[in-house]
Motif scaffolding. Structure first.
Motif, PDB file in Angstrom:
ATOM      1  N   GLY A  51      46.821  51.818  32.899  1.00  0.00           N
ATOM      2  CA  GLY A  51      46.015  52.687  32.035  1.00  0.00           C
ATOM      3  C   GLY A  51      44.873  53.351  32.776  1.00  0.00           C
ATOM      4  O   GLY A  51      44.023  54.037  32.186  1.00  0.00           O
ATOM      5  N   ILE A  52      44.844  53.132  34.060  1.00  0.00           N
ATOM      6  CA  ILE A  52      43.734  53.550  34.904  1.00  0.00           C
ATOM      7  C   ILE A  52      44.267  53.588  36.329  1.00  0.00           C
ATOM      8  O   ILE A  52      45.229  52.883  36.640  1.00  0.00           O
ATOM      9  N   ARG A  53      43.698  54.410  37.165  1.00  0.00           N
ATOM     10  CA  ARG A  53      44.170  54.501  38.550  1.00  0.00           C
ATOM     11  C   ARG A  53      43.866  53.195  39.296  1.00  0.00           C
ATOM     12  O   ARG A  53      42.743  52.668  39.211  1.00  0.00           O
ATOM     13  N   GLU A  54      44.847  52.689  40.018  1.00  0.00           N
ATOM     14  CA  GLU A  54      44.654  51.435  40.754  1.00  0.00           C
ATOM     15  C   GLU A  54      43.485  51.548  41.726  1.00  0.00           C
ATOM     16  O   GLU A  54      43.362  52.519  42.457  1.00  0.00           O
ATOM     17  N   ASP A  55      42.623  50.544  41.691  1.00  0.00           N
ATOM     18  CA  ASP A  55      41.446  50.547  42.566  1.00  0.00           C
ATOM     19  C   ASP A  55      41.034  49.088  42.797  1.00  0.00           C
ATOM     20  O   ASP A  55      40.327  48.485  41.982  1.00  0.00           O
ATOM     21  N   LYS A  56      41.502  48.530  43.901  1.00  0.00           N
ATOM     22  CA  LYS A  56      41.254  47.108  44.201  1.00  0.00           C
ATOM     23  C   LYS A  56      39.757  46.841  44.429  1.00  0.00           C
ATOM     24  O   LYS A  56      39.261  45.772  44.079  1.00  0.00           O
ATOM     25  N   PHE A  57      39.055  47.808  45.022  1.00  0.00           N
ATOM     26  CA  PHE A  57      37.621  47.638  45.270  1.00  0.00           C
ATOM     27  C   PHE A  57      36.863  47.498  43.949  1.00  0.00           C
ATOM     28  O   PHE A  57      36.000  46.646  43.799  1.00  0.00           O
ATOM     29  N   TYR A  82      39.806  37.595  47.724  1.00  0.00           N
ATOM     30  CA  TYR A  82      39.296  37.215  49.051  1.00  0.00           C
ATOM     31  C   TYR A  82      40.387  36.527  49.868  1.00  0.00           C
ATOM     32  O   TYR A  82      40.514  36.759  51.073  1.00  0.00           O
ATOM     33  N   ALA A  83      41.191  35.696  49.224  1.00  0.00           N
ATOM     34  CA  ALA A  83      42.257  34.974  49.930  1.00  0.00           C
ATOM     35  C   ALA A  83      43.302  35.939  50.486  1.00  0.00           C
ATOM     36  O   ALA A  83      43.823  35.745  51.589  1.00  0.00           O
ATOM     37  N   ASN A  84      43.603  36.994  49.701  1.00  0.00           N
ATOM     38  CA  ASN A  84      44.657  37.935  50.100  1.00  0.00           C
ATOM     39  C   ASN A  84      44.131  39.192  50.791  1.00  0.00           C
ATOM     40  O   ASN A  84      44.909  40.040  51.217  1.00  0.00           O
ATOM     41  N   GLY A  85      42.811  39.321  50.869  1.00  0.00           N
ATOM     42  CA  GLY A  85      42.228  40.506  51.500  1.00  0.00           C
ATOM     43  C   GLY A  85      42.530  41.769  50.734  1.00  0.00           C
ATOM     44  O   GLY A  85      42.865  42.802  51.301  1.00  0.00           O
ATOM     45  N   GLU A  86      42.420  41.695  49.403  1.00  0.00           N
ATOM     46  CA  GLU A  86      42.694  42.866  48.562  1.00  0.00           C
ATOM     47  C   GLU A  86      41.385  43.397  47.987  1.00  0.00           C
ATOM     48  O   GLU A  86      40.691  42.695  47.261  1.00  0.00           O
ATOM     49  N   GLY A  87      41.060  44.642  48.341  1.00  0.00           N
ATOM     50  CA  GLY A  87      39.839  45.278  47.838  1.00  0.00           C
ATOM     51  C   GLY A  87      38.590  44.743  48.504  1.00  0.00           C
ATOM     52  O   GLY A  87      37.475  45.119  48.169  1.00  0.00           O
ATOM     53  N   VAL A  88      38.816  43.856  49.459  1.00  0.00           N
ATOM     54  CA  VAL A  88      37.721  43.199  50.148  1.00  0.00           C
ATOM     55  C   VAL A  88      38.286  42.656  51.461  1.00  0.00           C
ATOM     56  O   VAL A  88      39.495  42.448  51.574  1.00  0.00           O
ATOM     57  N   ARG A  89      37.439  42.458  52.437  1.00  0.00           N
ATOM     58  CA  ARG A  89      37.904  41.908  53.707  1.00  0.00           C
ATOM     59  C   ARG A  89      38.339  40.451  53.492  1.00  0.00           C
ATOM     60  O   ARG A  89      37.617  39.680  52.849  1.00  0.00           O
ATOM     61  N   GLN A  90      39.496  40.093  54.026  1.00  0.00           N
ATOM     62  CA  GLN A  90      39.995  38.727  53.827  1.00  0.00           C
ATOM     63  C   GLN A  90      38.979  37.705  54.338  1.00  0.00           C
ATOM     64  O   GLN A  90      38.435  37.847  55.430  1.00  0.00           O
ATOM     65  N   ASP A  91      38.709  36.707  53.505  1.00  0.00           N
ATOM     66  CA  ASP A  91      37.710  35.702  53.859  1.00  0.00           C
ATOM     67  C   ASP A  91      38.078  34.412  53.125  1.00  0.00           C
ATOM     68  O   ASP A  91      37.766  34.230  51.945  1.00  0.00           O
ATOM     69  N   LYS A  92      38.765  33.516  53.840  1.00  0.00           N
ATOM     70  CA  LYS A  92      39.250  32.271  53.233  1.00  0.00           C
ATOM     71  C   LYS A  92      38.092  31.385  52.786  1.00  0.00           C
ATOM     72  O   LYS A  92      38.185  30.676  51.785  1.00  0.00           O
ATOM     73  N   PHE A  93      37.003  31.428  53.545  1.00  0.00           N
ATOM     74  CA  PHE A  93      35.845  30.611  53.194  1.00  0.00           C
ATOM     75  C   PHE A  93      35.283  31.040  51.835  1.00  0.00           C
ATOM     76  O   PHE A  93      34.980  30.216  50.984  1.00  0.00           O
ATOM     77  N   LYS A  94      35.162  32.343  51.649  1.00  0.00           N
ATOM     78  CA  LYS A  94      34.666  32.875  50.372  1.00  0.00           C
ATOM     79  C   LYS A  94      35.661  32.594  49.249  1.00  0.00           C
ATOM     80  O   LYS A  94      35.268  32.310  48.113  1.00  0.00           O
ATOM     81  N   ALA A  95      36.947  32.691  49.572  1.00  0.00           N
ATOM     82  CA  ALA A  95      37.977  32.386  48.579  1.00  0.00           C
ATOM     83  C   ALA A  95      37.788  30.965  48.063  1.00  0.00           C
ATOM     84  O   ALA A  95      37.779  30.716  46.852  1.00  0.00           O
ATOM     85  N   ALA A  96      37.610  30.020  48.998  1.00  0.00           N
ATOM     86  CA  ALA A  96      37.404  28.619  48.635  1.00  0.00           C
ATOM     87  C   ALA A  96      36.159  28.457  47.763  1.00  0.00           C
ATOM     88  O   ALA A  96      36.158  27.699  46.790  1.00  0.00           O
TER      89      ALA A  96
END
Length: 206
Positions: A51-57, A82-96
């Protein structure tokens, strides 16, 4: 709350003609009004381009707003990004970090995903005992994958004392809750007679 509910009705076409664009509009109103669930729902629409243009950010931004507003699923979704690096730089620590926040706030999937990170030492120091604890919390919270993962820990004696009977018990719980891998693992236990009486017919059934 009213705007969010109206958005949900438009999104699903419940009692009203389905209209994803209108749904996004009402979720935005709810979010702007400080309703965290509205921010999360709008984030989902941006993430998947509904319903809206895709925008991961934009999705990340909205999940963050939902999470900050105390909505656990928003924290979980942010952890995934954060785990998959979508719309943001991948960062496993932040994901956790965000999975932990989600888990602490009652989102069982956050507990399961955090458990996986502890089990595999991803973004966090490996700790099998902590992983088992988190899988148990996820399982108790109704996350079938958590039950299956806990079963694996019991089957192989990882982080906890090996116990084939308990492994079978948690595989069964996962299977009963609709997780196919749990059924498959339970079938294997029946096939080999591990922690459960050998039964080839039941094995085939699972």
């Amino acid at each position: 709350l009213g705007c969010n509910n109206l958005g949900f009705m438009y999104s699903k076409g419940k009692g009203i003609k389905q209209d994803k664009f209108k749904a996004a509009e009402f979720y935005k109103k709810a979010c702007d009004g400080g309703y965290a669930l509205g921010c999360n729902n709008l984030g989902l629409m941006y993430e998947h381009g509904e319903g809206i243009r895709e925008d991961k950010f934009k999705a990340v931004e909205l999940y963050k707003k939902a999470c900050d507003g105390g909505y656990a699923q928003g924290c979980f979704n942010l952890g995934l990004m954060y785990a998959n690096g979508e719309g943001v730089r991948q960062d496993k620590f932040k994901a956790a970090e965000f999975y932990k926040k989600a888990c602490d706030d009652g989102e069982a999937r956050g507990c399961n995903n955090l458990g996986l990170m502890y089990a595999n030492g991803e973004g966090i120091r490996e700790d099998k005992l902590k992983a088992a604890e988190l899988f148990k919390k996820a399982c108790d919270g109704g996350e079938a994958r958590g039950c299956s993962n806990l079963g694996l820990m019991y089957e192989h004696g990882e982080g906890i004392r090996e116990d084939k009977f308990k492994a079978a018990e948690f595989y069964k719980k996962a299977c009963d809750d609709g997780y196919a891998r749990g059924c498959n693992n339970l079938g294997f236990m029946y096939s080999k007679g591990k922690g459960i009486k050998q039964d080839k017919f039941k094995a085939a059934e699972f």
